[in-house]
Each structure stands twice: as C-alpha cells, then as structure tokens.
Design a protein around this motif. Structure first.
Motif, PDB file in Angstrom:
ATOM      1  N   SER A 108      34.448  -0.440  38.801  1.00  0.00           N
ATOM      2  CA  SER A 108      35.173  -1.599  38.105  1.00  0.00           C
ATOM      3  C   SER A 108      36.195  -0.950  37.059  1.00  0.00           C
ATOM      4  CB  SER A 108      34.132  -2.503  37.298  1.00  0.00           C
ATOM      5  OG  SER A 108      33.613  -1.454  36.514  1.00  0.00           O
ATOM      6  N   GLN A 109      37.146  -1.742  36.461  1.00  0.00           N
ATOM      7  CA  GLN A 109      38.041  -1.181  35.545  1.00  0.00           C
ATOM      8  C   GLN A 109      37.317  -0.515  34.454  1.00  0.00           C
ATOM      9  OE1 GLN A 109      40.951  -1.158  36.150  1.00  0.00           O
ATOM     10  NE2 GLN A 109      42.136  -2.872  36.340  1.00  0.00           N
ATOM     11  N   GLU A 110      36.198  -0.996  34.034  1.00  0.00           N
ATOM     12  CA  GLU A 110      35.449  -0.277  32.727  1.00  0.00           C
ATOM     13  C   GLU A 110      34.843   0.954  33.223  1.00  0.00           C
ATOM     14  OE1 GLU A 110      31.487  -2.757  33.690  1.00  0.00           O
ATOM     15  OE2 GLU A 110      32.862  -3.555  32.133  1.00  0.00           O
TER      16      GLU A 110
ATOM     17  N   ALA B  27      34.067   3.814  21.509  1.00  0.00           N
ATOM     18  CA  ALA B  27      33.454   2.965  20.521  1.00  0.00           C
ATOM     19  C   ALA B  27      33.885   1.536  20.847  1.00  0.00           C
ATOM     20  CB  ALA B  27      33.574   3.460  19.073  1.00  0.00           C
ATOM     21  N   ASP B  28      35.168   1.428  21.063  1.00  0.00           N
ATOM     22  CA  ASP B  28      35.950   0.018  21.148  1.00  0.00           C
ATOM     23  C   ASP B  28      35.542  -0.490  22.512  1.00  0.00           C
ATOM     24  OD1 ASP B  28      36.882   0.503  18.573  1.00  0.00           O
ATOM     25  OD2 ASP B  28      39.067   0.999  19.423  1.00  0.00           O
ATOM     26  N   LEU B  29      35.322   0.670  23.763  1.00  0.00           N
ATOM     27  CA  LEU B  29      35.183  -0.016  24.852  1.00  0.00           C
ATOM     28  C   LEU B  29      33.769  -0.403  25.151  1.00  0.00           C
ATOM     29  CD1 LEU B  29      36.599  -0.255  27.758  1.00  0.00           C
ATOM     30  CD2 LEU B  29      35.894   2.304  28.175  1.00  0.00           C
ATOM     31  N   THR B  30      32.778   0.509  24.525  1.00  0.00           N
ATOM     32  CA  THR B  30      31.558   0.202  24.636  1.00  0.00           C
ATOM     33  C   THR B  30      30.829  -1.267  24.725  1.00  0.00           C
ATOM     34  OG1 THR B  30      31.116   2.334  23.650  1.00  0.00           O
ATOM     35  CG2 THR B  30      28.820   0.776  23.981  1.00  0.00           C
ATOM     36  N   PRO B  31      31.170  -2.052  23.689  1.00  0.00           N
ATOM     37  CA  PRO B  31      30.968  -3.389  23.910  1.00  0.00           C
ATOM     38  C   PRO B  31      31.497  -4.283  25.185  1.00  0.00           C
ATOM     39  CG  PRO B  31      31.868  -3.092  21.631  1.00  0.00           C
ATOM     40  CD  PRO B  31      31.946  -1.683  22.548  1.00  0.00           C
TER      41      PRO B  31
ATOM     42  N   GLU C 123      25.952   1.357  35.277  1.00  0.00           N
ATOM     43  CA  GLU C 123      26.416   2.549  35.466  1.00  0.00           C
ATOM     44  C   GLU C 123      27.663   2.984  34.390  1.00  0.00           C
ATOM     45  OE1 GLU C 123      27.298   6.136  37.205  1.00  0.00           O
ATOM     46  OE2 GLU C 123      25.583   4.791  37.727  1.00  0.00           O
ATOM     47  N   ALA C 124      28.264   2.235  34.019  1.00  0.00           N
ATOM     48  CA  ALA C 124      29.416   2.162  33.046  1.00  0.00           C
ATOM     49  C   ALA C 124      28.912   2.698  31.599  1.00  0.00           C
ATOM     50  CB  ALA C 124      30.519   1.033  32.923  1.00  0.00           C
ATOM     51  N   LYS C 125      27.647   1.866  31.296  1.00  0.00           N
ATOM     52  CA  LYS C 125      27.000   1.900  30.169  1.00  0.00           C
ATOM     53  C   LYS C 125      26.377   3.447  30.123  1.00  0.00           C
ATOM     54  CE  LYS C 125      25.927  -2.725  29.364  1.00  0.00           C
ATOM     55  NZ  LYS C 125      25.003  -3.827  29.301  1.00  0.00           N
TER      56      LYS C 125
END
Length: 114
Positions: free
Chosen positions: A32-34, A84-88, A94-96
C-alpha cells in the motif's frame, strides 16, 4: 507435457523463494502507499546512519567533520516528525509494525549519538 509443467513450477517456486528472501514479501502482494512511505523513511534513516558513521570515521582520522554531522541530525529530526505525522494514517498491521520498529531504531540511534 508433464515435464514442462514440473520445470515451470520448480522455476516459479525458486523465483518466489528468492524474491521472498531478498525482499521479505511475496511478489504478488502489492504494498500500500502507506507501507511504501514507511519503507522509504526507513531507507532515508539508513542513509542518515551511514552519513553519521562516515563522519565518525573522518573525525577519527583527525578531519573536521562538523559539517558532515549537521545533515544527519536534521534528517533524523525530519524523519521522526514525518513518522509521527504518518502513524495515525497507517491502517495495515504490517505498516504499523514497520513504523514502530523504525521509531524504535531512530530513538536508539539518537541515544547512541549522545
């Protein structure tokens, strides 16, 4: 005909196995993008770590490395803020997990730098 099918399956299995070992994921599973963004941040972190280590080697040789140490420090701060901005926004497990590991690695590296 059966031999051709067996050879094809063996080659496909080898390709899949080698790809999985090299990348840590299966070739038919799209990121995914994230996840791609977290991976890109991880690669930037590795480059900043390499720059810091190169500056340390230069300094050990007696060369003034103060200009080489400013860039990795700024990069680490920027990466930490972006993460920090991306985490929410992260949705997949997997990304988390990758983001958590990356944050831990950044924090550990910052503590090593002191």
């Amino acid at each position: 005909m059966k031999r051709i099918l067996v050879v094809f399956l063996v080659v496909a299995g080898l390709f899949t196995g080698v790809y999985y070992v090299m990348t840590g994921r299966l070739p038919w599973v799209a990121l995914s993008q994230e996840e791609q963004r977290v991976i890109a941040l991880g690669e930037e972190f590795q480059r900043a770590r390499e720059q810091w280590q190169a500056a340390g080697r230069s300094q050990a040789l007696g060369v003034d490395a103060s200009s080489q140490t400013e860039s990795p420090l700024a990069t680490l701060d920027r990466l930490d803020q972006e993460l920090a901005d991306l985490t929410p926004q992260l949705k997949s497990t997997e990304a988390k997990n990758r983001a958590t590991i990356l944050r831990r690695d950044i924090a550990a590296f910052k503590s090593e730098m002191r």
